[in-house]
Write an enzyme that holds these catalytic residues in place. Sequence first.
Site, PDB file in Angstrom:
ATOM      1  N   THR A  27      -2.574  77.523 -60.518  1.00  0.00           N
ATOM      2  CA  THR A  27      -3.176  76.227 -60.176  1.00  0.00           C
ATOM      3  C   THR A  27      -2.058  75.201 -60.275  1.00  0.00           C
ATOM      4  O   THR A  27      -0.955  75.504 -60.681  1.00  0.00           O
ATOM      5  CB  THR A  27      -4.275  75.842 -61.180  1.00  0.00           C
ATOM      6  OG1 THR A  27      -3.699  75.802 -62.478  1.00  0.00           O
ATOM      7  CG2 THR A  27      -5.438  76.806 -61.161  1.00  0.00           C
ATOM      8  N   ALA A  60      -0.870  77.531 -65.988  1.00  0.00           N
ATOM      9  CA  ALA A  60      -1.413  76.206 -66.311  1.00  0.00           C
ATOM     10  C   ALA A  60      -0.249  75.227 -66.366  1.00  0.00           C
ATOM     11  O   ALA A  60       0.670  75.407 -67.166  1.00  0.00           O
ATOM     12  CB  ALA A  60      -2.148  76.266 -67.648  1.00  0.00           C
ATOM     13  N   VAL A  86       2.650  79.044 -69.078  1.00  0.00           N
ATOM     14  CA  VAL A  86       2.906  77.596 -68.974  1.00  0.00           C
ATOM     15  C   VAL A  86       3.811  77.332 -67.758  1.00  0.00           C
ATOM     16  O   VAL A  86       4.911  77.861 -67.647  1.00  0.00           O
ATOM     17  CB  VAL A  86       3.550  77.051 -70.265  1.00  0.00           C
ATOM     18  CG1 VAL A  86       3.827  75.558 -70.122  1.00  0.00           C
ATOM     19  CG2 VAL A  86       2.629  77.309 -71.465  1.00  0.00           C
ATOM     20  N   LYS A  87       3.256  76.521 -66.834  1.00  0.00           N
ATOM     21  CA  LYS A  87       3.974  76.233 -65.587  1.00  0.00           C
ATOM     22  C   LYS A  87       4.777  74.942 -65.765  1.00  0.00           C
ATOM     23  O   LYS A  87       4.218  73.888 -66.068  1.00  0.00           O
ATOM     24  CB  LYS A  87       2.939  76.099 -64.462  1.00  0.00           C
ATOM     25  CG  LYS A  87       3.452  76.339 -63.082  1.00  0.00           C
ATOM     26  CD  LYS A  87       2.262  76.373 -62.113  1.00  0.00           C
ATOM     27  CE  LYS A  87       2.694  76.500 -60.683  1.00  0.00           C
ATOM     28  NZ  LYS A  87       1.553  76.361 -59.775  1.00  0.00           N
ATOM     29  N   VAL A  88       6.090  75.065 -65.567  1.00  0.00           N
ATOM     30  CA  VAL A  88       7.015  73.969 -65.876  1.00  0.00           C
ATOM     31  C   VAL A  88       7.845  73.646 -64.625  1.00  0.00           C
ATOM     32  O   VAL A  88       8.356  74.570 -63.976  1.00  0.00           O
ATOM     33  CB  VAL A  88       7.971  74.402 -67.029  1.00  0.00           C
ATOM     34  CG1 VAL A  88       8.943  73.294 -67.374  1.00  0.00           C
ATOM     35  CG2 VAL A  88       7.184  74.847 -68.258  1.00  0.00           C
TER      36      VAL A  88
END
Length: 217
Positions: A27, A60, A86-88
Amino acid sequence: MKFFIDTADLAQIKEANDLGILDGVTTNPSLMAKVGIKGEAAVFNHYKTICELVDGDISAEVVSTDFDGIIAEGKKLAAIHPNIIVKVPMIKEGVKAIKWFTDNGIKTNCTLVFSAGQAILAAKAGAAYVSPFIGRIDDSGWDGVQLIEQIAGIYSLQGFATEILAASIRSPLHIVKCAEAGADVVTSPLESILGLLKHPLTDIGLAKFLSDAKAFK
Ligand code: G3P
């Protein structure tokens, strides 16, 4: 190759999951906004629901852009469920944060990647996934699939463990081309996944089989 769906729409996630071929979900804040999810509490709750629906990696995305903010936000996201990735974003502070998360056992997906150099940095920092945006590269007049091929070549030559997650998919053909180019994962809208089913000769052939079967009833 793993199949992820690129949406925050729960009905579409369920439909893809029911096919039995779904390995995860990605997402981003735009996809969350598209389904009307706003504010940290609602966003966190939505991620939790997605994790309960799909048994696979769920990306996320952080919305902070400074190191301390990314770390604080990423820790909270990772605490939602063990499957959260964790999307960075691929920025200087993001690379530092990815390294910190790697050293502290939190898996990351480095997003907004548009070049091989960025993909090398993400891998050096220990990202579990790197997300090149194929469709947006094509939109800008470059070749998105060629970038996947280039990154796959570099990762294989250099022994990087980071998985290539082809994102910004616009068509079923993109999925096929990314598979050929060596993507480890493709994250696609439901429409592109379902588009893989379609072939006119399948429809014509099935209609003929069904009409012939009726003749023998
Ligand atoms: O999730 C990130 C990426 O897939 C965005 O796609 O269609 O907005 O370029 P798009």
